[in-house]
Structures are given as structure tokens and as C-alpha cells.
Design an enzyme around this catalytic site. Structure first.
Site, PDB file in Angstrom:
ATOM      1  N   ARG A 159      -0.665  -8.857  13.614  1.00 51.99           N
ATOM      2  CA  ARG A 159      -1.162  -7.883  12.631  1.00 51.99           C
ATOM      3  C   ARG A 159      -2.111  -8.541  11.646  1.00 51.99           C
ATOM      4  O   ARG A 159      -3.102  -7.946  11.232  1.00 51.99           O
ATOM      5  CB  ARG A 159       0.007  -7.244  11.869  1.00 51.99           C
ATOM      6  CG  ARG A 159       0.691  -6.137  12.658  1.00 51.99           C
ATOM      7  CD  ARG A 159       2.055  -5.846  12.114  1.00 51.99           C
ATOM      8  NE  ARG A 159       2.035  -5.016  10.929  1.00 51.99           N
ATOM      9  CZ  ARG A 159       3.077  -4.875  10.107  1.00 51.99           C
ATOM     10  NH1 ARG A 159       4.191  -5.524  10.329  1.00 51.99           N
ATOM     11  NH2 ARG A 159       2.983  -4.088   9.062  1.00 51.99           N
TER      12      ARG A 159
ATOM     13  N   ARG B  89      -9.139   1.531   9.276  1.00 53.12           N
ATOM     14  CA  ARG B  89      -8.793   0.137   9.553  1.00 53.12           C
ATOM     15  C   ARG B  89      -9.847  -0.528  10.419  1.00 53.12           C
ATOM     16  O   ARG B  89      -9.697  -1.707  10.751  1.00 53.12           O
ATOM     17  CB  ARG B  89      -7.460   0.082  10.301  1.00 53.12           C
ATOM     18  CG  ARG B  89      -6.243  -0.183   9.410  1.00 53.12           C
ATOM     19  CD  ARG B  89      -5.040  -0.027  10.292  1.00 53.12           C
ATOM     20  NE  ARG B  89      -3.883  -0.776   9.937  1.00 53.12           N
ATOM     21  CZ  ARG B  89      -2.799  -0.237   9.363  1.00 53.12           C
ATOM     22  NH1 ARG B  89      -2.798   1.005   8.985  1.00 53.12           N
ATOM     23  NH2 ARG B  89      -1.737  -0.970   9.165  1.00 53.12           N
TER      24      ARG B  89
ATOM     25  N   ARG C   4      12.125  -3.949  12.298  1.00 51.61           N
ATOM     26  CA  ARG C   4      11.191  -3.171  13.119  1.00 51.61           C
ATOM     27  C   ARG C   4      10.468  -4.114  14.071  1.00 51.61           C
ATOM     28  O   ARG C   4      10.165  -5.241  13.691  1.00 51.61           O
ATOM     29  CB  ARG C   4      10.139  -2.514  12.211  1.00 51.61           C
ATOM     30  CG  ARG C   4      10.491  -1.148  11.733  1.00 51.61           C
ATOM     31  CD  ARG C   4       9.515  -0.528  10.747  1.00 51.61           C
ATOM     32  NE  ARG C   4       8.153  -1.036  10.694  1.00 51.61           N
ATOM     33  CZ  ARG C   4       7.273  -0.663   9.759  1.00 51.61           C
ATOM     34  NH1 ARG C   4       7.598   0.201   8.832  1.00 51.61           N
ATOM     35  NH2 ARG C   4       6.046  -1.146   9.747  1.00 51.61           N
TER      36      ARG C   4
ATOM     37  N   LYS D 109       0.828  -1.224   0.000  1.00 47.57           N
ATOM     38  CA  LYS D 109       0.000   0.000   0.000  1.00 47.57           C
ATOM     39  C   LYS D 109       0.854   1.263   0.000  1.00 47.57           C
ATOM     40  O   LYS D 109       0.587   2.192  -0.739  1.00 47.57           O
ATOM     41  CB  LYS D 109      -0.902   0.056   1.246  1.00 47.57           C
ATOM     42  CG  LYS D 109      -2.017  -0.937   1.274  1.00 47.57           C
ATOM     43  CD  LYS D 109      -2.996  -0.620   2.402  1.00 47.57           C
ATOM     44  CE  LYS D 109      -2.383  -0.623   3.784  1.00 47.57           C
ATOM     45  NZ  LYS D 109      -1.933  -1.951   4.261  1.00 47.57           N
TER      46      LYS D 109
ATOM     47  N   ARG E 242      11.503  -8.508   6.024  1.00 48.14           N
ATOM     48  CA  ARG E 242      11.649  -7.059   5.871  1.00 48.14           C
ATOM     49  C   ARG E 242      12.649  -6.475   6.866  1.00 48.14           C
ATOM     50  O   ARG E 242      12.546  -6.715   8.070  1.00 48.14           O
ATOM     51  CB  ARG E 242      10.260  -6.430   6.082  1.00 48.14           C
ATOM     52  CG  ARG E 242      10.098  -5.109   5.399  1.00 48.14           C
ATOM     53  CD  ARG E 242       8.672  -4.909   4.979  1.00 48.14           C
ATOM     54  NE  ARG E 242       7.898  -4.267   6.041  1.00 48.14           N
ATOM     55  CZ  ARG E 242       6.766  -3.633   5.814  1.00 48.14           C
ATOM     56  NH1 ARG E 242       6.265  -3.541   4.602  1.00 48.14           N
ATOM     57  NH2 ARG E 242       6.109  -3.095   6.808  1.00 48.14           N
TER      58      ARG E 242
HETATM   59  P1  AMP Z   1       1.290   0.828   8.827  1.00 47.90           P
HETATM   60  O1  AMP Z   1       2.575   1.491   8.516  1.00 47.90           O
HETATM   61  O2  AMP Z   1       0.138   1.398   8.037  1.00 47.90           O
HETATM   62  O3  AMP Z   1       1.341  -0.669   8.741  1.00 47.90           O
HETATM   63  O4  AMP Z   1       0.955   1.173  10.357  1.00 47.90           O
HETATM   64  C1  AMP Z   1       1.825   0.823  11.400  1.00 47.90           C
HETATM   65  C2  AMP Z   1       1.064   0.702  12.706  1.00 47.90           C
HETATM   66  O5  AMP Z   1       0.475   1.954  13.054  1.00 47.90           O
HETATM   67  C3  AMP Z   1      -0.089  -0.293  12.697  1.00 47.90           C
HETATM   68  O6  AMP Z   1       0.325  -1.632  12.919  1.00 47.90           O
HETATM   69  C4  AMP Z   1      -0.946   0.251  13.846  1.00 47.90           C
HETATM   70  O7  AMP Z   1      -0.386  -0.089  15.103  1.00 47.90           O
HETATM   71  C5  AMP Z   1      -0.790   1.747  13.665  1.00 47.90           C
HETATM   72  N1  AMP Z   1      -1.839   2.287  12.768  1.00 47.90           N
HETATM   73  C6  AMP Z   1      -1.680   2.826  11.532  1.00 47.90           C
HETATM   74  N2  AMP Z   1      -2.854   3.195  11.012  1.00 47.90           N
HETATM   75  C7  AMP Z   1      -3.794   2.889  11.934  1.00 47.90           C
HETATM   76  C8  AMP Z   1      -5.207   2.999  11.988  1.00 47.90           C
HETATM   77  N3  AMP Z   1      -5.918   3.513  10.964  1.00 47.90           N
HETATM   78  N4  AMP Z   1      -5.837   2.587  13.108  1.00 47.90           N
HETATM   79  C9  AMP Z   1      -5.154   2.087  14.157  1.00 47.90           C
HETATM   80  N5  AMP Z   1      -3.835   1.922  14.161  1.00 47.90           N
HETATM   81  C10 AMP Z   1      -3.144   2.314  13.072  1.00 47.90           C
END
Ligand code: AMP
Length: 216
Positions: free
Chosen positions: A171, A88, A160, A13, A127
Site C-alpha cells: 500500500r 488516488r 484486516r 483521513k 491496527r
Molecule cells: P481505504 O479504506 O481508503 O484505505 O481503502 C481500502 C482499499 O480500497 C484500498 O487499499 C484500495 O484497494 C481500495 N480503494 C479505495 N479507494 C480507492 C480508489 N480511489 N482507487 C482504487 N482503489 C481504492
């Protein structure tokens, strides 16, 4: 025009959103990036978010929705946005619909990048990230020139916390339980287009751009 990019973790994404934002001129809004910036900056929000992110959990809706709506209220998002990683949960989707409706706007299209659970596990498992600039490498898909070192700065790459096996498993469960229901929500609203995420990034990009041509 407001677009939402949906898909499991590791679907690509982020990469696609950056390209699509350039292509459409829409501002790229990534809640994951916003949380990571806060973590780096040591803000109160960052300290709170990190506890959830490290475990692969979602940051609570109340906090996430407030952060996103504040971002959308800024000048550069007045006419549209390319949302990456938000919504989400159903609650987030409903809050977004409501906020846009108050502005006389709406989510125009939701693009789902489909990737199977096995492929997600494979992609995320390998990763590695540069602690300095956040550059992302992959053991098989995008290895660094020198194993374990960043191409740009030479620093040792790290995994990470949210890319570690326990967090990946969590996740995926969180995605299936909390985010996947949005597929039904946006399908019913007649807004969803799916593309096959198990192709080359260029092919995925071409399919996404094609899907956007259909949006008036
Ligand atoms: P991402 O880089 O989009 O995978 O986001 C990394 C982390 O940020 C996720 O695993 C969540 O812990 C948090 N996060 C990002 N976007 C959201 C969202 N819309 N709602 C809740 N947590 C989020």
C-alpha cells in the site's frame, strides 16, 4: 463545495473526514468504505474489489471512477462532498475534474495530511478491527480495554488482510507511485493545503478546520 482529503494510508483521513463532514455539513464519500460495504454484501463489485484490496493494490480506475461518479450523482452530493480516499490516481483526478466541470462545479480545496513513511508503518502495523462492527483499535494508540477483544461486543479482534505486513508495504509503494503525484497536480492548480498529521487527532482537526476557513 467539494473537498478532497489526501494522505498516505494510516494518516487518519477516515476519522478526520467524518468530523469535517459533520462540521461542514458535506456528505462524506469514502471509496474504501463503499468497497468494504460491497465486500460485506457479496456483490459482484465487492468480489472484484476484494482481490485488489487484500493485496494492498488499487481497484482498477474504470470500476472505481464509475462507482464514485454514480455516488456523486445522488441528491445528497449535488452541492458538495467530502471525498476521502478518492482520487488516488491521476486518471481519477482528471475524471473527477471533468465530471464536476460538467456540473459547473470543481474541487475547491485539497487537504493533505502529511505523515512520514516510518510513522505510517508504525500506525498500520498495530491496527486491529472488530469483525462485527468494524471498530478499529491500535496496540499503542487506542488499545481495547481487554487485550484482543472488542470493547462493545467482546468478540476477538482480527487484523484486516490489508493491515498485514506484506499488504502494508504494498500500500505504501502504491501510494508513493500512484497517489503522491496528485500532490503536484493539485499544487499546480493552487488547491493544496498541507497539515502536519503527526500531531494529536484534535490538533490535526483544528489545522484542517483552519485551512477550510480560507476557502471562500
Ligand atoms: P481505504 O479504506 O481508503 O484505505 O481503502 C481500502 C482499499 O480500497 C484500498 O487499499 C484500495 O484497494 C481500495 N480503494 C479505495 N479507494 C480507492 C480508489 N480511489 N482507487 C482504487 N482503489 C481504492
Amino acid at each position: 463545495m467539494h473537498l478532497v482529503l489526501l494522505g498516505p494510508p494510516g494518516a487518519g483521513k477516515g476519522t478526520q473526514a467524518v468530523d469535517l463532514a459533520k462540521e461542514t455539513g458535506l456528505v462524506h464519500v469514502a471509496t474504501g468504505d463503499m468497497f468494504r460495504e460491497n465486500v460485506r454484501g457479496g456483490t459482484e463489485l465487492g468480489v472484484l474489489a476484494k482481490q485488489y484490496m487484500d493485496k494492498g493494490e488499487l481497484v482498477p480506475d474504470e470500476v472505481t471512477i464509475a462507482m464514485l461518479l454514480e455516488r456523486l450523482s445522488r441528491d445528497d452530493a449535488q452541492t458538495g462532498s467530502m471525498l476521502d480516499g478518492f482520487p488516488r490516481t491521476l486518471e481519477q483526478a482528471i475524471a473527477l475534474d471533468k465530471a464536476l466541470e460538467e456540473r459547473g462545479q470543481r474541487v475547491d480545496r485539497v487537504l493533505l495530511i502529511e505523515v512520514s513513511p516510518d510513522e505510517v508503518q508504525r500506525r498500520l502495523g498495530g491496527r486491529w478491527t472488530c469483525p462485527t462492527d468494524g471498530a478499529i483499535y491500535h496496540e499503542t494508540n487506542k488499545p481495547p480495554a481487554v487485550a484482543g477483544k472488542c470493547d462493545d461486543c467482546g468478540r476477538a479482534l482480527i487484523q484486516r488482510d490489508d493491515d498485514k505486513p506484506e499488504a502494508i508495504a504494498r500500500r505504501l509503494t502504491v501510494y508513493n507511485e500512484q497517489t503522491a503525484p496528485l500532490i503536484g497536480y493539485y499544487t499546480e492548480a493552487g488547491k493544496l493545503t498541507s497539515v502536519n498529521g503527526e500531531q494529536s487527532p484534535d490538533a490535526v482537526r483544528a489545522d484542517l478546520l483552519n485551512a477550510l476557513k480560507e476557502v471562500a
